[in-house]
Design a protein around this motif. Sequence first.
Motif, short mmCIF file in Angstrom:
data_model
loop_
_atom_site.label_atom_id
_atom_site.label_comp_id
_atom_site.label_asym_id
_atom_site.label_seq_id
_atom_site.Cartn_x
_atom_site.Cartn_y
_atom_site.Cartn_z
N GLY A 123 -0.23 -19.27 -13.30
CA GLY A 123 -1.36 -19.64 -12.45
C GLY A 123 -2.48 -18.63 -12.59
N ALA A 124 -3.67 -19.02 -12.18
CA ALA A 124 -4.84 -18.16 -12.31
C ALA A 124 -4.90 -17.14 -11.19
CB ALA A 124 -6.11 -19.00 -12.31
N TRP A 125 -4.99 -15.91 -11.57
CA TRP A 125 -5.19 -14.78 -10.68
C TRP A 125 -4.22 -14.80 -9.49
CZ3 TRP A 125 -6.90 -12.55 -14.40
CH2 TRP A 125 -8.02 -12.93 -15.12
N LEU A 126 -4.71 -14.98 -8.27
CA LEU A 126 -3.86 -14.86 -7.08
C LEU A 126 -3.30 -16.20 -6.60
CD1 LEU A 126 -6.09 -12.21 -5.44
CD2 LEU A 126 -3.62 -11.91 -5.71
N ALA A 127 -3.63 -17.28 -7.30
CA ALA A 127 -3.15 -18.60 -6.86
C ALA A 127 -1.63 -18.65 -6.73
CB ALA A 127 -3.66 -19.68 -7.81
N PRO A 128 -0.86 -18.04 -7.62
CA PRO A 128 0.60 -18.11 -7.48
C PRO A 128 1.15 -17.30 -6.31
CG PRO A 128 -0.03 -17.69 -9.77
CD PRO A 128 -1.23 -17.47 -8.93
N LEU A 129 0.30 -16.54 -5.62
CA LEU A 129 0.75 -15.73 -4.48
C LEU A 129 0.28 -16.33 -3.15
CD1 LEU A 129 0.76 -13.61 -6.95
CD2 LEU A 129 0.76 -11.91 -5.15
N ALA A 130 0.11 -17.63 -3.10
CA ALA A 130 -0.37 -18.27 -1.88
C ALA A 130 0.51 -17.91 -0.69
CB ALA A 130 -0.39 -19.79 -2.07
N GLY A 131 -0.12 -17.41 0.37
CA GLY A 131 0.60 -17.05 1.58
C GLY A 131 1.34 -15.73 1.51
N GLU A 132 1.20 -14.97 0.43
CA GLU A 132 1.92 -13.71 0.27
C GLU A 132 0.94 -12.54 0.25
OE1 GLU A 132 5.00 -13.70 -2.84
OE2 GLU A 132 4.54 -15.82 -3.12
N ARG A 133 1.45 -11.37 0.65
CA ARG A 133 0.67 -10.15 0.57
C ARG A 133 1.44 -9.08 -0.19
NH1 ARG A 133 -3.87 -9.63 4.07
NH2 ARG A 133 -4.07 -11.43 5.46
N VAL A 134 0.71 -8.23 -0.88
CA VAL A 134 1.30 -7.12 -1.63
C VAL A 134 0.59 -5.84 -1.23
CG1 VAL A 134 1.98 -8.58 -3.58
CG2 VAL A 134 -0.27 -7.49 -3.58
N ASP A 135 1.12 -4.73 -1.67
CA ASP A 135 0.54 -3.43 -1.31
C ASP A 135 -0.51 -2.95 -2.32
OD1 ASP A 135 2.35 -2.91 1.00
OD2 ASP A 135 3.86 -2.99 -0.59
N LEU A 136 -0.44 -3.48 -3.53
CA LEU A 136 -1.37 -3.03 -4.57
C LEU A 136 -1.55 -4.15 -5.58
CD1 LEU A 136 -1.44 0.52 -6.11
CD2 LEU A 136 -1.66 -1.45 -7.60
N ILE A 137 -2.79 -4.37 -5.99
CA ILE A 137 -3.12 -5.36 -7.02
C ILE A 137 -3.80 -4.64 -8.17
CG2 ILE A 137 -4.56 -7.36 -7.59
CD1 ILE A 137 -4.27 -8.23 -4.64
N VAL A 138 -3.34 -4.91 -9.38
CA VAL A 138 -3.99 -4.38 -10.58
C VAL A 138 -4.36 -5.55 -11.48
CG1 VAL A 138 -2.80 -2.16 -10.55
CG2 VAL A 138 -1.78 -4.08 -11.78
N MET A 144 1.15 4.64 -5.66
CA MET A 144 2.38 3.94 -5.34
C MET A 144 3.42 4.89 -4.78
SD MET A 144 2.55 1.58 -8.77
CE MET A 144 4.13 0.82 -8.42
N GLY A 145 4.00 4.52 -3.67
CA GLY A 145 5.09 5.30 -3.12
C GLY A 145 6.41 4.91 -3.76
N THR A 146 7.49 5.18 -3.07
CA THR A 146 8.82 4.90 -3.62
C THR A 146 9.13 3.41 -3.60
OG1 THR A 146 9.57 7.04 -2.81
CG2 THR A 146 11.27 5.47 -3.44
N HIS A 147 8.68 2.73 -2.55
CA HIS A 147 8.97 1.31 -2.41
C HIS A 147 7.67 0.56 -2.11
CE1 HIS A 147 12.92 3.16 -1.72
NE2 HIS A 147 13.43 2.02 -2.19
N GLY A 148 7.66 -0.71 -2.41
CA GLY A 148 6.49 -1.53 -2.13
C GLY A 148 6.45 -2.74 -3.02
N ARG A 149 5.33 -3.45 -2.96
CA ARG A 149 5.17 -4.67 -3.75
C ARG A 149 3.82 -4.64 -4.44
NH1 ARG A 149 5.19 -10.94 -2.24
NH2 ARG A 149 6.20 -11.69 -4.15
N LEU A 150 3.80 -5.03 -5.71
CA LEU A 150 2.59 -4.95 -6.54
C LEU A 150 2.42 -6.25 -7.30
CD1 LEU A 150 1.33 -2.12 -8.76
CD2 LEU A 150 1.96 -4.25 -9.89
N ALA A 151 1.15 -6.62 -7.54
CA ALA A 151 0.83 -7.80 -8.35
C ALA A 151 -0.06 -7.39 -9.51
CB ALA A 151 0.14 -8.86 -7.50
N ASP A 152 0.28 -7.88 -10.70
CA ASP A 152 -0.52 -7.69 -11.91
C ASP A 152 -1.09 -9.05 -12.27
OD1 ASP A 152 -1.58 -6.99 -14.40
OD2 ASP A 152 0.36 -7.21 -15.42
N LEU A 153 -2.41 -9.17 -12.27
CA LEU A 153 -3.07 -10.45 -12.49
C LEU A 153 -3.58 -10.56 -13.92
CD1 LEU A 153 -5.21 -10.54 -9.22
CD2 LEU A 153 -2.79 -11.10 -9.52
#
Length: 285
Positions: A172-187, A114-123
């Motif tokens: 929501g289950a896993w990535l369903a709540p992120l419909a149409g969105e992208r992140v830089d890192l998923i854990v 992870m850099g200084t800025h970005g977007r992450l999702a924890d499933l």
Amino acid sequence: MSALPVTGAPVTVDRALAAARRRCTGPAAADCAHLLALALGVSRAWLLGHGEAPLAAEAHGRFEALLARRLAGEPLAYLRGRHGFWSLDLEVTPDVLVPRPETERLVELALERMGTHGRLADLGTGSGAIALALASERPQWRIVATDRSAAALAVAARNGSRLGLPVDWRIGAWLAPLAGERVDLIVSNPPYIAADDPCLDGDGVRREPRGALVADTHGLADLAAIAAAAPAHLTAGGWLLLEHGADQAAAVRGLLARAGFVDVASHTDLAGRPRVTLGHLPCTN
């Protein structure tokens, strides 16, 4: 389980602990002091200096009730209502898994990428342990955490509010709540135990939510679902990090490779067991 025998001698802290330890085996024996301190509302250090202090009947009753629950397999963390993870003190309830030390390896590996800025999702955030640990270290990151359990997500949200760590909690289950969105890192630390694994009957584990532990296809179903869906929600070059069982590393590496991830590798936990597999998308996708 029998309580302390009735004698003319007063019930003291030391006598209560000694009697409890004689009735306990395995991990429960090591928890007796924790339970007595909890019943008395004191620290374990206080117990060491007050072994001859008399134990009031009400406090003794609370101790016996807690001990009975622990001997029935309830995790100490549920009895305390708190558990430490990373640098955080988290609320835990029977609606969430008790965070494990090996999951801190997942946090470490995410921080390295992870850099200084970005977007992450924890499933499958559960208590919010992973998301909140990362938020505490990377306050500039925008972090979203999902869980299909409303009860678990409520625990996570309470933890975030109490700790003052902003996380976007979504049901929501896993990535369903992120419909149409992208992140830089998923854990994710998803369920990865097979339904017939005898560890599910182990002390503490048998009282944890089965849906957060067990997955179909010999424990690989949820890992496979996340690996297959993740590319559509990652930016170019984005990372996927998955915790899994110590005997599943090769299978998970195959899942990531088939989903188009590159530089796929497995990393060991503090006990030297392969515990986290990761990979990233090509820099153009």
